[in-house]
Design a protein around this motif. Structure first.
Motif, mmCIF file in Angstrom:
data_model
loop_
_atom_site.group_PDB
_atom_site.id
_atom_site.type_symbol
_atom_site.label_atom_id
_atom_site.label_comp_id
_atom_site.label_asym_id
_atom_site.label_seq_id
_atom_site.Cartn_x
_atom_site.Cartn_y
_atom_site.Cartn_z
ATOM 1 N N UNK A 14 30.916 -73.022 79.245
ATOM 2 C CA UNK A 14 30.163 -72.828 80.484
ATOM 3 C C UNK A 14 28.652 -72.803 80.362
ATOM 4 N N UNK A 15 28.118 -72.518 79.156
ATOM 5 C CA UNK A 15 26.656 -72.484 79.005
ATOM 6 C C UNK A 15 26.019 -71.589 80.064
ATOM 7 N N UNK A 16 25.001 -72.136 80.740
ATOM 8 C CA UNK A 16 24.309 -71.376 81.803
ATOM 9 C C UNK A 16 25.261 -71.032 82.948
ATOM 10 N N UNK A 17 26.278 -71.890 83.146
ATOM 11 C CA UNK A 17 27.165 -71.708 84.298
ATOM 12 C C UNK A 17 28.470 -71.022 83.894
ATOM 13 N N UNK A 18 28.381 -70.122 82.935
ATOM 14 C CA UNK A 18 29.587 -69.430 82.487
ATOM 15 C C UNK A 18 30.022 -68.373 83.501
ATOM 16 N N UNK A 19 31.192 -67.792 83.251
ATOM 17 C CA UNK A 19 31.741 -66.764 84.128
ATOM 18 C C UNK A 19 31.939 -65.503 83.289
ATOM 19 N N UNK A 20 31.490 -64.341 83.781
ATOM 20 C CA UNK A 20 31.523 -63.115 82.972
ATOM 21 C C UNK A 20 32.474 -62.072 83.555
ATOM 22 N N UNK A 21 33.122 -61.294 82.665
ATOM 23 C CA UNK A 21 33.863 -60.132 83.160
ATOM 24 C C UNK A 21 32.869 -58.966 83.296
ATOM 25 N N UNK A 22 33.333 -57.820 83.744
ATOM 26 C CA UNK A 22 32.402 -56.735 84.066
ATOM 27 C C UNK A 22 31.676 -56.215 82.827
ATOM 28 N N UNK A 23 32.380 -56.104 81.701
ATOM 29 C CA UNK A 23 31.720 -55.602 80.480
ATOM 30 C C UNK A 23 30.634 -56.578 80.021
ATOM 31 N N UNK A 24 30.952 -57.885 80.070
ATOM 32 C CA UNK A 24 29.948 -58.893 79.681
ATOM 33 C C UNK A 24 28.741 -58.853 80.625
ATOM 34 N N UNK A 25 29.028 -58.673 81.905
ATOM 35 C CA UNK A 25 27.962 -58.605 82.910
ATOM 36 C C UNK A 25 27.057 -57.407 82.614
ATOM 37 N N UNK A 26 27.683 -56.284 82.314
ATOM 38 C CA UNK A 26 26.944 -55.041 82.033
ATOM 39 C C UNK A 26 26.069 -55.214 80.799
ATOM 40 N N UNK A 27 26.662 -55.825 79.770
ATOM 41 C CA UNK A 27 25.935 -56.038 78.515
ATOM 42 C C UNK A 27 24.704 -56.912 78.760
ATOM 43 N N UNK A 28 24.902 -57.952 79.559
ATOM 44 C CA UNK A 28 23.820 -58.916 79.768
ATOM 45 C C UNK A 28 22.664 -58.314 80.566
ATOM 46 N N UNK A 29 22.996 -57.507 81.578
ATOM 47 C CA UNK A 29 21.931 -57.029 82.471
ATOM 48 C C UNK A 29 21.535 -55.571 82.254
ATOM 49 N N UNK A 32 22.339 -53.873 79.158
ATOM 50 C CA UNK A 32 22.122 -53.595 77.743
ATOM 51 C C UNK A 32 23.176 -52.733 77.072
ATOM 52 N N UNK A 33 24.229 -52.326 77.781
ATOM 53 C CA UNK A 33 25.327 -51.619 77.104
ATOM 54 C C UNK A 33 26.659 -52.117 77.652
ATOM 55 N N UNK A 34 27.754 -51.681 77.041
ATOM 56 C CA UNK A 34 29.049 -52.233 77.480
ATOM 57 C C UNK A 34 29.921 -51.160 78.102
ATOM 58 N N UNK A 35 29.298 -50.240 78.862
ATOM 59 C CA UNK A 35 30.083 -49.163 79.475
ATOM 60 C C UNK A 35 29.877 -49.103 80.986
ATOM 61 N N UNK A 84 34.568 -46.452 88.318
ATOM 62 C CA UNK A 84 34.911 -46.654 89.738
ATOM 63 C C UNK A 84 34.828 -48.129 90.150
ATOM 64 N N UNK A 85 34.224 -48.976 89.301
ATOM 65 C CA UNK A 85 34.146 -50.405 89.644
ATOM 66 C C UNK A 85 35.446 -51.140 89.312
ATOM 67 N N UNK A 86 36.368 -50.451 88.627
ATOM 68 C CA UNK A 86 37.668 -51.078 88.373
ATOM 69 C C UNK A 86 37.723 -51.780 87.021
ATOM 70 N N UNK A 87 38.821 -52.478 86.798
ATOM 71 C CA UNK A 87 39.110 -53.094 85.504
ATOM 72 C C UNK A 87 38.167 -54.269 85.220
ATOM 73 N N UNK A 88 37.585 -54.260 84.021
ATOM 74 C CA UNK A 88 36.621 -55.308 83.649
ATOM 75 C C UNK A 88 37.242 -56.697 83.706
ATOM 76 N N UNK A 89 38.489 -56.821 83.213
ATOM 77 C CA UNK A 89 39.061 -58.172 83.107
ATOM 78 C C UNK A 89 39.428 -58.788 84.452
ATOM 79 N N UNK A 90 39.418 -57.958 85.517
ATOM 80 C CA UNK A 90 39.695 -58.530 86.846
ATOM 81 C C UNK A 90 38.445 -59.151 87.476
ATOM 82 N N UNK A 91 37.313 -59.015 86.799
ATOM 83 C CA UNK A 91 36.072 -59.645 87.294
ATOM 84 C C UNK A 91 35.894 -61.016 86.655
#
Length: 446
Positions: free
Chosen positions: A40-55, A57-60, A64-71
């Motif tokens: 996907x490069x720039x157009x990749x798709x992220x789960x919630x943990x990956x999203x959190x890490x990217x923006x 800076x941590x993976x927690x 209350x936002x629900x399961x990471x893998x459902x994102x």
């Protein structure tokens, strides 16, 4: 790696994957590599943990936002026009086999501080609250002209040669008001600024027809469709396709250095000490940074919400276009919303994106008009990225470089870039005459 290929493609972004698919189907020998260990490069798709890490800076992320893998949060979210060029490419290459589409619920436009459903036909024009009574009648006449227009039937042209007269001249014949012109140009014809008004009208009329034909496909509230689980499914679909046609995909290949001969022509790509030879290199701007120039920046906000966007008839998925004039800006703003019904978030969660071409260094402030439409937000991530265009001459160096993704929340401009690159690489037009119903079954089953 030491084989010779017709084309080596670098990067598994959407544009590169579509091109590698089209070229494989044409019978070319393709090697497709990516320095990342994911598609996907720039157009990749992220789960919630990956999203959190990217923006953050941590993976927690909070529980209350629900399961990471459902994102499945797309980094370049774009809807597809049901009858548009991308759907034709997907059918032509049979990638539709690997995807399930679902129609998008709503298409709206921002006007004087409120949002309205985009009227696309003469019947909808009469019902729309966007226009007063007399303006509705004028708009209806214009829509009927567009619906009846057929390039090969001079009787339908009403004496106008749309290849010569400008859009402005055609619209003025119907006496439409500025606000009406605004939504027609930006929310129906999907132009990104107002320069189209001085261009030949044929392009705008064709874009309006594409919108209304797409709208009629699924009898839904919008002309758009979107894959279940988001766009992350697309590159993988093209990777499967490539394998069927004997192409080779390699992820996690560090460096990917393009090699040039004494004349400056690309002849291969080196990774981990091995060089694969090729006649042509296709890549995104990050692989050949000295052959591109920065042309702008895209600002965007990614918002996780627990409700649909207000005033969109509780749509589970929706696009809202905010035309530049309405915001006193030089470029339009786009709102994209998708939810658990497209399997991109856990049940009850919605993901909205607000994006625009950045005109200042304060994306948070610039995006405010779009964010204000969303209502309460659980979490917001801000992002800004540079947009690049190639500066090279492909005839001199055999390199074909895509442009970066723009702020639009639909695929029309992306696909035009792909088709223009395909033309340069092969010297011919892609065959997009396909049976469109091949993509509709999936859309209705979903």
């Amino acid at each position: 790696m030491d084989e010779e290929y017709d084309v080596i493609v670098l990067g598994t972004g959407l544009k590169e994957c579509i091109l590698s698919g089209l070229l494989s189907v044409d019978g070319l020998k393709v090697l497709h590599m990516d320095r990342n260990d994911y598609y996907g490069g720039e157009s990749t798709s992220l789960n919630l943990i990956q999203l959190w890490k990217r923006f953050k800076g941590n993976d927690k992320p909070p529980e209350h936002l629900g399961s990471s893998k459902e994102y499945n949060v797309d980094m370049v979210p774009k809807f597809m026009m049901a009858n548009g060029a991308l759907v034709r490419v997907l059918i032509h290459t049979s990638v539709t086999k690997y995807l399930n589409f679902k129609a998008v619920d709503g298409s709206f436009v921002y006007n004087k501080g409120k949002i309205y459903k985009v009227p696309a036909t003469d019947v909808e024009a009469l019902k729309s609250t966007l226009m007063g009574l007399f303006e509705k009648r004028r708009a209806r006449k214009f829509f009927i002209y567009v619906q009846d227009y057929a390039e090969d039937d001079p009787k339908s042209h009403e004496g106008l040669d749309l290849h010569k007269v400008t859009t402005k001249e055609v619209i003025s014949k119907y006496g439409l008001e500025d606000n009406t012109i605004d939504f027609i140009g930006h929310a129906l014809a999907l132009h990104r600024d107002d320069s189209y008004l001085d261009d030949p009208a044929i392009d705008t009329i064709k874009r309006m027809k594409l919108y209304s034909d797409s709208l009629a496909r699924f009898q839904g509230g919008s002309p758009y469709i979107y894959p279940l689980y988001g766009l992350g499914e697309l590159p993988q679909g093209f990777a499967r396709l490539s394998a069927v046609y004997g192409g080779t995909y390699m992820l996690n290949k560090p460096e990917c250095k393009v090699e040039f001969d004494a004349d400056g022509k690309a002849y291969g790509v080196t990774s981990e000490g091995e060089t694969a030879k090729c006649k042509k290199v296709v890549c995104d701007p990050s692989y050949l940074p000295d052959k591109v120039k920065k042309v702008g920046r895209v600002a965007r906000a990614i918002c996780i919400m627990s409700h649909p966007i207000p005033n969109t008839n509780d749509s589970f998925s929706v696009q809202i276009i905010l035309p530049q004039k309405q915001l006193s800006r030089k470029s339009d703003m786009y709102v994209f919303c998708c939810s658990y019904t497209h399997n991109v978030a856990p049940k009850g969660k919605y993901i909205s994106f607000v994006s625009t071409e950045a005109e200042t260094d304060q994306p948070e402030m610039e995006l405010k008009p779009g964010i204000d439409l969303l209502g309460p937000v659980d979490e917001t991530f801000f992002d800004i990225y540079d947009r690049y265009e190639p500066t090279n001459n492909h005839e001199h160096d055999n390199c074909f470089i895509s442009t970066s993704y723009d702020a639009t929340t639909h695929f029309e401009s992306t696909v035009q870039d792909v088709i223009s690159m395909y033309r340069k690489i092969t010297g011919k037009e892609p065959d997009l005459t396909v049976d469109l119903s091949a993509a509709s079954a999936a859309a209705e089953d979903a």
